[in-house]
Design a protein around this motif. Structure first.
Motif, PDB file in Angstrom:
ATOM      1  N   ILE A 172      36.390 -28.528 -15.550  1.00 40.65           N
ATOM      2  CA  ILE A 172      35.459 -29.616 -15.233  1.00 40.65           C
ATOM      3  C   ILE A 172      34.125 -29.052 -14.765  1.00 40.65           C
ATOM      4  O   ILE A 172      33.047 -29.476 -15.217  1.00 40.65           O
ATOM      5  CB  ILE A 172      36.067 -30.540 -14.154  1.00 40.65           C
ATOM      6  N   TYR A 173      34.186 -28.075 -13.847  1.00 42.14           N
ATOM      7  CA  TYR A 173      32.953 -27.486 -13.329  1.00 42.14           C
ATOM      8  C   TYR A 173      32.170 -26.769 -14.428  1.00 42.14           C
ATOM      9  O   TYR A 173      30.937 -26.811 -14.462  1.00 42.14           O
ATOM     10  CB  TYR A 173      33.264 -26.510 -12.193  1.00 42.14           C
ATOM     11  N   MET A 174      32.887 -26.102 -15.342  1.00 39.52           N
ATOM     12  CA  MET A 174      32.220 -25.426 -16.448  1.00 39.52           C
ATOM     13  C   MET A 174      31.517 -26.418 -17.365  1.00 39.52           C
ATOM     14  O   MET A 174      30.382 -26.194 -17.798  1.00 39.52           O
ATOM     15  CB  MET A 174      33.231 -24.607 -17.244  1.00 39.52           C
ATOM     16  N   VAL A 175      32.196 -27.535 -17.650  1.00 39.29           N
ATOM     17  CA  VAL A 175      31.602 -28.548 -18.526  1.00 39.29           C
ATOM     18  C   VAL A 175      30.352 -29.139 -17.883  1.00 39.29           C
ATOM     19  O   VAL A 175      29.319 -29.340 -18.546  1.00 39.29           O
ATOM     20  CB  VAL A 175      32.631 -29.651 -18.841  1.00 39.29           C
ATOM     21  N   VAL A 176      30.426 -29.412 -16.568  1.00 38.96           N
ATOM     22  CA  VAL A 176      29.260 -29.964 -15.866  1.00 38.96           C
ATOM     23  C   VAL A 176      28.097 -28.981 -15.906  1.00 38.96           C
ATOM     24  O   VAL A 176      26.946 -29.359 -16.157  1.00 38.96           O
ATOM     25  CB  VAL A 176      29.622 -30.320 -14.407  1.00 38.96           C
ATOM     26  N   SER A 177      28.382 -27.696 -15.674  1.00 42.61           N
ATOM     27  CA  SER A 177      27.318 -26.691 -15.710  1.00 42.61           C
ATOM     28  C   SER A 177      26.707 -26.580 -17.103  1.00 42.61           C
ATOM     29  O   SER A 177      25.484 -26.470 -17.253  1.00 42.61           O
ATOM     30  CB  SER A 177      27.862 -25.335 -15.270  1.00 42.61           C
ATOM     31  N   ALA A 178      27.558 -26.616 -18.136  1.00 39.21           N
ATOM     32  CA  ALA A 178      27.043 -26.558 -19.503  1.00 39.21           C
ATOM     33  C   ALA A 178      26.197 -27.784 -19.813  1.00 39.21           C
ATOM     34  O   ALA A 178      25.131 -27.682 -20.444  1.00 39.21           O
ATOM     35  CB  ALA A 178      28.204 -26.449 -20.485  1.00 39.21           C
ATOM     36  N   PHE A 179      26.655 -28.955 -19.366  1.00 41.93           N
ATOM     37  CA  PHE A 179      25.876 -30.182 -19.571  1.00 41.93           C
ATOM     38  C   PHE A 179      24.525 -30.089 -18.860  1.00 41.93           C
ATOM     39  O   PHE A 179      23.500 -30.539 -19.390  1.00 41.93           O
ATOM     40  CB  PHE A 179      26.661 -31.386 -19.057  1.00 41.93           C
ATOM     41  N   THR A 180      24.505 -29.499 -17.668  1.00 44.26           N
ATOM     42  CA  THR A 180      23.263 -29.407 -16.906  1.00 44.26           C
ATOM     43  C   THR A 180      22.278 -28.471 -17.579  1.00 44.26           C
ATOM     44  O   THR A 180      21.066 -28.696 -17.520  1.00 44.26           O
ATOM     45  CB  THR A 180      23.558 -28.931 -15.474  1.00 44.26           C
ATOM     46  N   VAL A 181      22.768 -27.425 -18.229  1.00 45.65           N
ATOM     47  CA  VAL A 181      21.876 -26.549 -18.991  1.00 45.65           C
ATOM     48  C   VAL A 181      21.173 -27.350 -20.077  1.00 45.65           C
ATOM     49  O   VAL A 181      19.945 -27.268 -20.254  1.00 45.65           O
ATOM     50  CB  VAL A 181      22.661 -25.371 -19.607  1.00 45.65           C
ATOM     51  N   ALA A 182      21.943 -28.150 -20.817  1.00 44.87           N
ATOM     52  CA  ALA A 182      21.354 -28.985 -21.868  1.00 44.87           C
ATOM     53  C   ALA A 182      20.402 -30.023 -21.271  1.00 44.87           C
ATOM     54  O   ALA A 182      19.321 -30.292 -21.817  1.00 44.87           O
ATOM     55  CB  ALA A 182      22.468 -29.675 -22.659  1.00 44.87           C
ATOM     56  N   PHE A 183      20.785 -30.618 -20.140  1.00 48.44           N
ATOM     57  CA  PHE A 183      19.951 -31.623 -19.466  1.00 48.44           C
ATOM     58  C   PHE A 183      18.608 -31.018 -19.066  1.00 48.44           C
ATOM     59  O   PHE A 183      17.541 -31.617 -19.293  1.00 48.44           O
ATOM     60  CB  PHE A 183      20.699 -32.144 -18.238  1.00 48.44           C
ATOM     61  N   ALA A 184      18.644 -29.811 -18.456  1.00 49.43           N
ATOM     62  CA  ALA A 184      17.410 -29.163 -18.028  1.00 49.43           C
ATOM     63  C   ALA A 184      16.535 -28.796 -19.224  1.00 49.43           C
ATOM     64  O   ALA A 184      15.311 -28.958 -19.198  1.00 49.43           O
ATOM     65  CB  ALA A 184      17.729 -27.919 -17.198  1.00 49.43           C
ATOM     66  N   ALA A 185      17.161 -28.290 -20.295  1.00 48.12           N
ATOM     67  CA  ALA A 185      16.399 -27.867 -21.467  1.00 48.12           C
ATOM     68  C   ALA A 185      15.743 -29.045 -22.186  1.00 48.12           C
ATOM     69  O   ALA A 185      14.627 -28.924 -22.705  1.00 48.12           O
ATOM     70  CB  ALA A 185      17.308 -27.104 -22.423  1.00 48.12           C
ATOM     71  N   LEU A 186      16.419 -30.183 -22.212  1.00 48.41           N
ATOM     72  CA  LEU A 186      15.937 -31.319 -22.987  1.00 48.41           C
ATOM     73  C   LEU A 186      15.037 -32.269 -22.204  1.00 48.41           C
ATOM     74  O   LEU A 186      14.099 -32.850 -22.778  1.00 48.41           O
ATOM     75  CB  LEU A 186      17.132 -32.114 -23.549  1.00 48.41           C
ATOM     76  N   PHE A 187      15.295 -32.440 -20.908  1.00 48.74           N
ATOM     77  CA  PHE A 187      14.652 -33.533 -20.178  1.00 48.74           C
ATOM     78  C   PHE A 187      13.776 -33.096 -19.007  1.00 48.74           C
ATOM     79  O   PHE A 187      12.827 -33.811 -18.675  1.00 48.74           O
ATOM     80  CB  PHE A 187      15.706 -34.511 -19.660  1.00 48.74           C
ATOM     81  N   VAL A 188      14.090 -31.982 -18.359  1.00 51.76           N
ATOM     82  CA  VAL A 188      13.339 -31.627 -17.151  1.00 51.76           C
ATOM     83  C   VAL A 188      11.940 -31.145 -17.542  1.00 51.76           C
ATOM     84  O   VAL A 188      11.802 -30.180 -18.302  1.00 51.76           O
ATOM     85  CB  VAL A 188      14.067 -30.533 -16.346  1.00 51.76           C
ATOM     86  N   PRO A 189      10.881 -31.801 -17.049  1.00 48.45           N
ATOM     87  CA  PRO A 189       9.524 -31.370 -17.387  1.00 48.45           C
ATOM     88  C   PRO A 189       9.144 -30.126 -16.596  1.00 48.45           C
ATOM     89  O   PRO A 189       9.615 -29.924 -15.481  1.00 48.45           O
ATOM     90  CB  PRO A 189       8.666 -32.571 -16.977  1.00 48.45           C
ATOM     91  N   GLU A 190       8.276 -29.297 -17.166  1.00 46.75           N
ATOM     92  CA  GLU A 190       7.763 -28.144 -16.435  1.00 46.75           C
ATOM     93  C   GLU A 190       6.553 -28.593 -15.625  1.00 46.75           C
ATOM     94  O   GLU A 190       5.549 -29.033 -16.190  1.00 46.75           O
ATOM     95  CB  GLU A 190       7.375 -27.019 -17.397  1.00 46.75           C
ATOM     96  N   THR A 191       6.650 -28.502 -14.317  1.00 43.15           N
ATOM     97  CA  THR A 191       5.591 -29.000 -13.433  1.00 43.15           C
ATOM     98  C   THR A 191       4.749 -27.873 -12.853  1.00 43.15           C
ATOM     99  O   THR A 191       3.856 -28.135 -12.047  1.00 43.15           O
ATOM    100  CB  THR A 191       6.215 -29.810 -12.281  1.00 43.15           C
ATOM    101  N   LYS A 192       5.017 -26.644 -13.256  1.00 44.51           N
ATOM    102  CA  LYS A 192       4.267 -25.505 -12.722  1.00 44.51           C
ATOM    103  C   LYS A 192       2.782 -25.634 -13.031  1.00 44.51           C
ATOM    104  O   LYS A 192       2.378 -25.917 -14.159  1.00 44.51           O
ATOM    105  CB  LYS A 192       4.804 -24.208 -13.341  1.00 44.51           C
ATOM    106  N   GLY A 193       1.940 -25.445 -12.001  1.00 45.87           N
ATOM    107  CA  GLY A 193       0.499 -25.421 -12.194  1.00 45.87           C
ATOM    108  C   GLY A 193      -0.155 -26.766 -12.357  1.00 45.87           C
ATOM    109  O   GLY A 193      -1.352 -26.838 -12.643  1.00 45.87           O
ATOM    110  N   LYS A 194       0.579 -27.868 -12.184  1.00 42.88           N
ATOM    111  CA  LYS A 194       0.012 -29.211 -12.339  1.00 42.88           C
ATOM    112  C   LYS A 194      -0.112 -29.881 -10.976  1.00 42.88           C
ATOM    113  O   LYS A 194       0.728 -29.682 -10.098  1.00 42.88           O
ATOM    114  CB  LYS A 194       0.902 -30.071 -13.245  1.00 42.88           C
ATOM    115  N   THR A 195      -1.152 -30.682 -10.810  1.00 41.63           N
ATOM    116  CA  THR A 195      -1.248 -31.489  -9.602  1.00 41.63           C
ATOM    117  C   THR A 195      -0.227 -32.618  -9.674  1.00 41.63           C
ATOM    118  O   THR A 195       0.275 -32.961 -10.756  1.00 41.63           O
ATOM    119  CB  THR A 195      -2.647 -32.084  -9.426  1.00 41.63           C
TER     120      THR A 195
END
Length: 486
Positions: free
Chosen positions: A454-477
């Motif tokens: 279960i923990y492995m599946v959640v971690s794998a899902f989170t990798v995909a979630f971060a890659a697809l949806f999390v915006p890069e906010t570095k250097g932005k106001t």
């Protein structure tokens, strides 16, 4: 701002707000100062903001001390007060319950009385809670003190990252924002270290120190300029921003950008439920709340909660001393993340961190199960291999999974729903923290392989979630981040 000043701004003329000490571009014109003067201004701004961050960092140190207190004191409290194991487990879990209540209130408190005011309110129940524990004669005072501590920690866990994000320059916001999680790990490590040398009542008295230093420190730092602007206190807003950026810095551009952002969000201070389907609302809500939930569902915090038991069953004489070692590793790894986050970006650290966790669950999961359930002690190279994998799992968590979700949360929520969204995100994180720590033993009893799968599946899902949806906010106001969601 007068109409004449607005016209001049539109033509690219510099508003004579304050003496210029940095370079910037406005319209087609660019103003600059010498390299040495610019460096001096940057240093002045950095020192001012860093001083504010160090003051409010006393809050998450208190957060970490509360989290770490129960580990080195368990046997002594159980013996002195005659508690059962279940009664002490309840004592440990009540901080999560109090934090959930504090999380519900945190957004509204920070919205109506400010970031500094909410931290002052959070400090008071923490101090009372520690005193109640230190003078406890039975379980009732222990429980009351733990609930009060948790309530204060719930407010701190939302307010500190938001305050830091709102005062930090865009090029330093990632590193300074990660100081929040770094301070939590320092608080945990200090609790582990002091627990090796002092008895539990004295350790509880020492627990009041971060908040007793925080309260007077708050009188010497400015309120969040973005909160002041949102509340319509424009003179205080500009003064606060000037103090943070340095008295030789022209803050005209940043003032105007924040004013425009506040003006656009103030046209409607509340939104209808149907409007949540707009991308500017549902997308940052999904990312911020989702990351804080997935941080807990990855299971790492659940295993860290039982680190002393893992070390003791592995044959280490002092589980508390080994746990202190883990605390030290967390501090070092989080400090590295603080340095990296503005260089590599948020998404990269998240993806690398969860990939490490996912692979190390595969390697380390059976090892942890054997130690906790069968008490079998390995003495050959396989044991050493798995033991090192456990250390790297902690490092992986500290590099991204620990600090970055809180940082992202403080950056991306829209201004007009920040208090509500922040409260929901913080509440979700504390609720799932409680769920994971309460269920990990039940899950291991059900199926060790199933639990770690279960923990492995959640971690794998989170990798995909971060890659697809999390915006890069570095250097932005913060205002640029908000505009990107539209």
């Amino acid at each position: 701002m007068s109409a004449r000043e607005e016209t001049e701004e539109g033509r690219g003329l510099r508003k004579p707000f304050l003496h210029t000490g940095s370079w910037y571009r406005m319209g087609s014109r660019q103003s600059s100062v010498t390299g040495s003067s610019q460096s001096q201004v940057i240093r002045e701004s950095s020192i001012s903001v860093l001083a504010c961050v160090l003051v409010v960092a006393l809050g998450p140190i208190q957060f970490g001390f509360t989290s770490g207190y129960s580990s080195p004191t368990e046997s002594a409290i159980v013996e002195d007060l005659g508690l059962t194991v279940s009664e002490f487990s309840l004592f440990g879990s009540l901080s999560n319950v109090g934090a959930m209540v504090g999380a519900i209130a945190s957004g509204q408190i920070a919205e109506y009385i400010g970031r500094k005011g909410s931290l002052m309110i959070a400090a008071i129940p923490n101090i009372i809670g520690w005193l109640a524990i230190s003078f406890a004669k039975d379980s009732s005072f222990l429980y009351m003190g733990r609930l009060l501590e948790g309530f204060g920690v719930g407010i701190i866990s939302y307010t500190v990252p938001v305050y830091i994000a709102e005062i930090a320059p865009q090029n330093l916001r990632g590193g300074l924002g990660s100081v929040n999680q770094l301070s939590v790990t320092i608080g945990i490590m200090v609790a582990y270290l002091l627990g090796l040398f002092v008895e539990w009542r004295i350790l509880a008295v020492l627990g009041i120190l971060p908040c007793t230093m925080l309260i007077p420190g708050l009188f010497f730092i400015p309120e969040s300029p973005r909160w002041l602007a949102k509340m319509g206190m424009m003179e205080e807003f500009e003064t606060s921003l000037q103090v943070l950026r340095g008295f030789e810095t022209d803050i005209s551009l940043e003032v105007n950008e924040i004013k425009r952002s506040v003006a656009s969000s103030s046209r409607r201070t509340t939104i209808r439920f149907a409007e949540l389907k707009l991308r500017r609302y549902w997308f940052p809500l999904m990312v911020g709340i989702g990351l804080l939930i997935l941080q807990q569902l990855s299971g790492t915090n659940g295993v860290l909660f039982y680190s002393s038991a893992i070390f003791e069953t592995a044959g280490i004489k002092s589980g508390n001393a080994a746990t202190f070692g883990i605390g030290a590793i967390q501090v070092i790894a989080t400090a590295v993340a603080t340095w990296l986050v503005d260089k590599t970006g948020r998404r990269v650290l998240l993806i690398v961190s969860f990939l490490m966790s996912d692979s190390l669950w595969y390697v380390n999961g059976p090892f942890i199960f054997i130690l906790l359930k069968t008490k079998k002690i390995y003495v050959h190279s396989i044991y050493i291999f798995h033991f090192l994998a456990y250390q790297f799992m902690v490092i992986g968590f500290s590099l991204g999974m620990g600090p970055v979700p809180w940082l992202i949360m403080s950056e991306i929520f829209p201004v007009n729903i920040k208090s509500l969204a922040g409260s929901i995100a913080t509440l979700s994180n504390w609720f799932f923290c409680w769920v994971i720590t309460m269920t990990i033993n039940l899950l291991l009893t059900w199926s060790s392989g199933g639990t770690f799968a279960i923990y492995m599946v959640v971690s794998a899902f989170t990798v995909a979630f971060a890659a697809l949806f999390v915006p890069e906010t570095k250097g932005k106001t913060l205002e640029e981040i908000q505009r990107s969601f539209r």
